[in-house]
Design a protein around this motif. Structure first.
Motif, PDB file in Angstrom:
ATOM      1  N   ILE A 376       0.862  -1.183   0.000  1.00 40.93           N
ATOM      2  CA  ILE A 376       0.000   0.000   0.000  1.00 40.93           C
ATOM      3  C   ILE A 376       0.897   1.232   0.000  1.00 40.93           C
ATOM      4  N   GLN A 378       0.928   5.476   0.084  1.00 41.61           N
ATOM      5  CA  GLN A 378       0.132   6.661   0.305  1.00 41.61           C
ATOM      6  C   GLN A 378       0.482   7.721  -0.731  1.00 41.61           C
ATOM      7  N   TYR A 383       4.482   7.525   2.627  1.00 41.51           N
ATOM      8  CA  TYR A 383       4.268   6.351   3.467  1.00 41.51           C
ATOM      9  C   TYR A 383       4.010   5.148   2.578  1.00 41.51           C
ATOM     10  N   TYR A 385       3.631   0.742   2.817  1.00 39.85           N
ATOM     11  CA  TYR A 385       3.445  -0.365   3.753  1.00 39.85           C
ATOM     12  C   TYR A 385       3.303  -1.658   2.980  1.00 39.85           C
ATOM     13  N   SER A 437       6.368  -7.899   7.471  1.00 41.90           N
ATOM     14  CA  SER A 437       5.779  -6.589   7.279  1.00 41.90           C
ATOM     15  C   SER A 437       6.883  -5.546   7.178  1.00 41.90           C
ATOM     16  N   CYS A 439       7.394  -1.117   6.748  1.00 38.85           N
ATOM     17  CA  CYS A 439       6.728   0.176   6.696  1.00 38.85           C
ATOM     18  C   CYS A 439       7.779   1.253   6.462  1.00 38.85           C
ATOM     19  N   PHE A 441       8.485   5.333   6.197  1.00 42.78           N
ATOM     20  CA  PHE A 441       7.978   6.678   6.454  1.00 42.78           C
ATOM     21  C   PHE A 441       9.012   7.670   5.939  1.00 42.78           C
TER      22      PHE A 441
ATOM     23  N   MET B  14       1.256  -1.987  12.147  1.00 35.10           N
ATOM     24  CA  MET B  14       2.039  -1.000  11.397  1.00 35.10           C
ATOM     25  C   MET B  14       1.275  -0.271  10.292  1.00 35.10           C
ATOM     26  N   PRO B  15       0.276  -0.901   9.683  1.00 36.56           N
ATOM     27  CA  PRO B  15      -0.350  -0.176   8.565  1.00 36.56           C
ATOM     28  C   PRO B  15      -1.285   0.945   8.956  1.00 36.56           C
ATOM     29  N   CYS B  17      -1.056   3.817   9.869  1.00 36.48           N
ATOM     30  CA  CYS B  17      -0.712   5.180   9.490  1.00 36.48           C
ATOM     31  C   CYS B  17      -1.054   5.491   8.038  1.00 36.48           C
ATOM     32  N   LEU B  18      -1.603   4.561   7.347  1.00 35.72           N
ATOM     33  CA  LEU B  18      -1.750   4.745   5.906  1.00 35.72           C
ATOM     34  C   LEU B  18      -3.172   5.108   5.479  1.00 35.72           C
TER      35      LEU B  18
END
Lengths: 749, 181
Positions: A376, A378, A383, A385, A437, A439, A441, B14-15, B17-18
């Protein structure tokens, strides 16, 4: 316990299936790209592009890429050679097959490395780790090889303590049309050829590849060995009655075969399948006369494997995509160490593998693997993920075409006194589930935070957790600094996990922690600089045999701390490409675990048979390695390639001499003689390997002819040493590798 | 709650924030589509004989291929100037010869001058997505700005190549002229 595992697996399986069945397109575009106007194209948001599609310079790893152009120009026998030539610090030692060491981590099996093909884990989970692919002498189907130095379990799987080798195969997009080629390595009497076809049409791409390679091996190689009881030493003599095993000869005249098939449909679905085998041992012994009168090598080893993968890469909308795959892999591995001449060998294996003292592996490993990763992103890509889950079912059973499975050495008995092989004659199964996972930022170009984590659980193991935190700072477009902390956990082999189950124990896994600071720079348009410093610490596992209980298993053997420094520069100008890199690895400390007196990692903490702690360096390692390569385009379509590797300061090997000096002083004539021989042979001195090639391209017939020389100065190739514990240092073995010449011709039709 | 459950929870949290946003295409899918759009605004000199429909329109990619199989898929049916399109992946400058569009990969940074010396003053539409290439004499440079693809045209280089470029395309682009050199 079983039922709980079962329900967990069922749950995850359901999840994967559910994700896979989500509607194909959640947000269909009204127009296709082809139908849009140029203004509409300019108004489209695009995703730029790893689990997170980060650009390579921003990936928090030390990466070396070997391209198809490098492979075409470089005189390398196999992937192990290529890694030794290009990857900073990497070295290769002999054992039953090549053993690759990266950043100081090397062991008698390649299970601390992950071998991937197109991202698919090809490791033999049962015992050997990265075995398949490493020894095959055909390299013409490879588009590039990406090697990650250092631990990388968090992203790629629970086994990557030392590094990751990812082979990316050619596709119709990168190798369109028909190509054929032949090669003859005169010195090893190795002949082979390949043919490939790449075909592209609307929504359909096909790539098919096949190769075969026959290698007799080099018959006059000099193998140095020491008798552990008398100290007698010297080179094995090929003229003796039984002769010596040919170096890299195909066992039982089985050629290496590689087949690859790749279909891409609708730019979303990909199906690929691959068969590879290699039956070349890399450990050399005197031949032996069997009872039947047949003269055979004392060590047979080989593996063959087939894999089929279905991949789907679907974009639901521009910022959500799902990568899923399902695969089936089956591999047959065999390793016969015949120490008693009582056996007869036939196609089904030795007919009496339980002969005392004969160590036998012959098993198959089949795997069903499912994985899904959702990405995903943003808006503005600040961002990102990714979340993934994978499940694998592994079945260990009898070797292909055999009716019995031989996995664990018959030296070792289970607690109830039966031989292990008898217990697992029907094989066993393991299940593993993994969650991962990542992530990202991007607060500011100077502050890009990457948080990653992975959890793995095998039905015979505890839960393993591997996290990573990376801070990436883009000072400007040409300068990037990365600071990474990671904890990499290695899942034990299927064989060892099964022993833990049999012995009712659950060992802690092997863990390597690492702080790494990296700097990537482009000081000018033509120069690329990479510098990396890492501090590593962790509890190492090793095989420990207890004669009292007749049990052997993998246990913690000690705590290691070491430091690495790597610097790499590449210069690329119009007709010249030049690269140089240096690696320095220094052990900071080694402490044996309780009850451990000897091991193969370091002699810094040692107490075995009068051999006491010596030095503070890694065994089986050259503290310094400098590597260079250059490609020069010459007039008349000639291209010249040269590469050289300089391995120096084998302090760990030198410690063996010092340790035996400490034991015997000048009082033992046999040791004194052996010590002098070692000095005369420049044992553990600087090792230099030089390879050259010259290629000419004939544009009229679209063909390239290359003549090459491998290891032109001649050099030693040491065998992996698992530590000394006998009267004389019998693990100091090497082969003087010959200078080899060869030719290859590739034609694009 | 056991330790491993906390860890699993950590992974799954964790996700949070999206935020989901609107649709986006892959960068290179869009760039591939741009190639055909450009040809609608560009005329090749007569000696190239683009009117000969028996010969394909040739797009060559020199260096590492960033498009994967996108070009092959897209141009399997899509025609340019009513001609079938042939995609070539090349590595040497000698293979450039008869192509109509040459996409120069970012991997060719070090030998960009060498490549341009083979293309300049020839009716070849050179395109790249390495921004620094435009001032070296590349005709069109594609770049990503705020997740959108834009392009700039080096009109001097276009003129030298003997190509005619429509003002409509120039109006949509960021122009690079002598002053920018």
């Amino acid at each position: 316990m079983k039922s709980r595992n079962c329900s967990l697996f069922n749950y995850i399986l359901s999840l994967i299936i559910l994700i896979s069945l989500l509607p194909v397109n959640l947000s269909a575009q009204e127009k296709t790209l082809e139908e849009m106007t140029i203004e509409e194209l300019m108004n489209l948001q695009v995703k730029t592009g790893s689990i997170l599609n980060l650009t390579k310079t921003k990936i928090p790893v030390s990466l070396t890429t070997i391209t198809s152009e490098d492979i075409a120009l470089t005189p390398a026998r196999n992937i192990a050679d290529l890694i030794e030539i290009y990857v900073p610090g990497a070295l290769c030692l002999n054992h039953t097959s090549p053993r690759i060491g990266i950043r100081g981590i090397i062991i008698d099996r390649n299970y601390k490395l992950l071998m991937l093909v197109n991202g698919k884990n090809m490791n033999q989970k049962g015992a050997q780790g990265a075995a398949l692919e490493l020894s095959n002498w055909d390299l013409n189907d490879i588009e590039r090889i990406e090697i990650i130095r250092g631990s990388g379990s968090v992203t790629y799987g629970p086994g990557a303590i030392a590094g990751i080798i990812n082979i990316i195969t050619k596709t119709a997009a990168t190798s369109n049309g028909t190509s054929i080629g032949v090669e003859d390595n005169f010195t090893y009497n190795s002949k082979g050829g390949f043919a490939s076809l790449g075909f592209s049409a609307k929504d359909f791409n096909l790539y098919a590849y096949g190769s075969v390679r026959f290698t007799d091996g080099y018959k006059n190689a000099e193998y140095f060995a020491v008798d552990q009881n008398t100290g007698a030493s010297g080179f094995l003599n090929p003229s003796q009655a039984e002769g010596v095993m040919p170096m890299f000869g195909d066992n039982l005249e089985r050629p290496q075969i590689k087949l690859h098939f790749d279909v891409n449909l609708f730019n979303e679905w990909r199906v690929w399948a691959r068969y590879t085998n290699s039956d070349q041992p890399a450990l050399f012994r005197q031949k032996m006369t069997l009872a039947a009168g047949e003269k055979v090598p004392v060590w047979f080893t080989g593996q063959k494997g087939i894999v089929g993968v279905l991949e789907n890469n679907h974009s639901f909308s521009g910022n959500i995509s799902l990568k899923s795959n399902i695969s089936y892999k089956s591999e047959n591995y065999y390793d016969y160490w015949v120490t008693k001449p009582l056996l007869h060998y036939d196609e089904g294996g030795f007919n009496s593998p339980h002969g005392a003292g004969n160590i036998v592996y012959d098993f198959s490993e089949s795997e069903i693997f499912l994985s899904s990763i959702i990405n995903i992103t943003q808006k503005d890509e600040k961002y990102k993920y990714a979340l993934g889950v994978s499940y694998s079912y592994n079945r260990y059973g009898s070797g292909w075409g055999n009716d019995k499975m031989y996995m664990l050495s018959n030296d070792y008995k289970s607690p109830d006194g039966r031989y292990i092989e008898d217990i697992i004659a029907d094989g066993f199964n393991t299940n593993m589930i993994s969650f991962f996972s990542e992530c990202n930022f991007e607060f500011h170009p100077l502050a890009n935070l990457l948080v990653s984590a992975r959890m793995d659980k095998n039905n015979f193991s505890k839960y393993f957790f591997s996290p990573r935190i990376g801070l990436i700072s883009e000072i400007d477009k040409d300068n990037i600094v990365k600071l990474i902390w990671q904890r990499s956990v290695r899942m034990n082999t299927g064989e060892e996990l099964y022993k833990e189950y049999l012995y009712n124990t659950k060992a802690n896994p092997e863990i390597l922690n690492c702080f790494e600071l990296m700097y990537n720079s482009l000081p000018t348009k033509n120069i690329l600089l990479n510098i990396s410093a890492s501090y590593n610490w962790g509890e190492m596992l090793g095989f420990v045999y207890d004669p009292a209980t007749i049990k052997g298993e993998t246990k913690p053997i000690g705590n290691l701390k070491y430091f690495t420094l790597e610097a790499e520069a590449r210069y690329k100008f119009e007709k010249l490409t030049f690269g140089i890199n240096h690696s320095f690895v220094k052990q900071l400390s080694w402490e044996n675990a309780a009850g451990i007196t000897s091991q193969g990692i370091s002699y810094a903490d040692y107490n075995s048979n009068g051999l006491l702690s010596t030095g503070n360096d890694l065994n089986n390692w050259a503290n310094n390695a400098t590597k260079l390569f250059a490609n020069v385009e010459l007039p008349c379509q000639f291209t010249f390639h040269a590469d050289g590797q300089f391995f120096w300061k084998w302090n760990g090997y030198k410690d063996v001499q010092l340790m035996y000096d400490g034991k015997y002083g000048n009082s033992n004539p046999a040791w004194k003689l052996l010590n002098n021989i070692l000095d005369d042979e420049n044992f553990a001195g600087t090792d230099v390997k030089i390879n050259l090639s010259i290629s000419k391209y004939f544009p009229q017939i679209n063909s390239t002819v290359s003549v090459y020389g491998i290891n032109l100065l001649g050099s030693k190739r040491y065998s992996y040493s698992s530590g000394e514990r006998y009267n004389y240092p019998s693990r100091l073995m090497w082969v003087n590798e010959p200078a080899a010449l060869g030719i290859k011709i590739n034609v694009k039709l | 709650m056991t330790n491993y459950r906390i860890k699993i929870l950590f992974i799954f949290l964790m996700p949070l924030c999206l935020f989901a946003q609107k649709a986006k295409f892959n960068e290179y899918e869009v760039k591939a589509a741009f190639l055909e759009k450009f040809t609608r605004f560009i005329e090749w000199p007569k000696e190239v004989h683009l009117e000969d429909l028996n010969k394909p329109f040739i797009i060559a990619v020199i260096g590492e291929n960033p498009f994967s199989s996108i070009l092959n898929n897209m141009y399997a049916k899509l025609k340019i100037k009513n001609k079938k399109v042939e995609i070539r992946y090349i590595s040497t400058v000698e293979e450039i010869t008869d192509c109509n569009i040459l996409f120069i990969s970012e991997s060719e940074k070090a030998r960009i001058k060498h490549i341009i010396s083979h293309t300049e003053k020839k009716p070849i539409l050179t395109i790249s997505d390495e921004k620094n290439f435009s001032k070296k004499g590349i005709l069109i440079t594609l770049y990503v700005k705020s997740s959108h693809i834009s392009f700039e045209v080096n009109s001097n280089a276009v003129h030298n190549a003997g190509l005619y470029i429509s003002s409509l395309l120039l109006n949509l682009s960021k122009a690079i002229s002598k002053e920018d050199k």
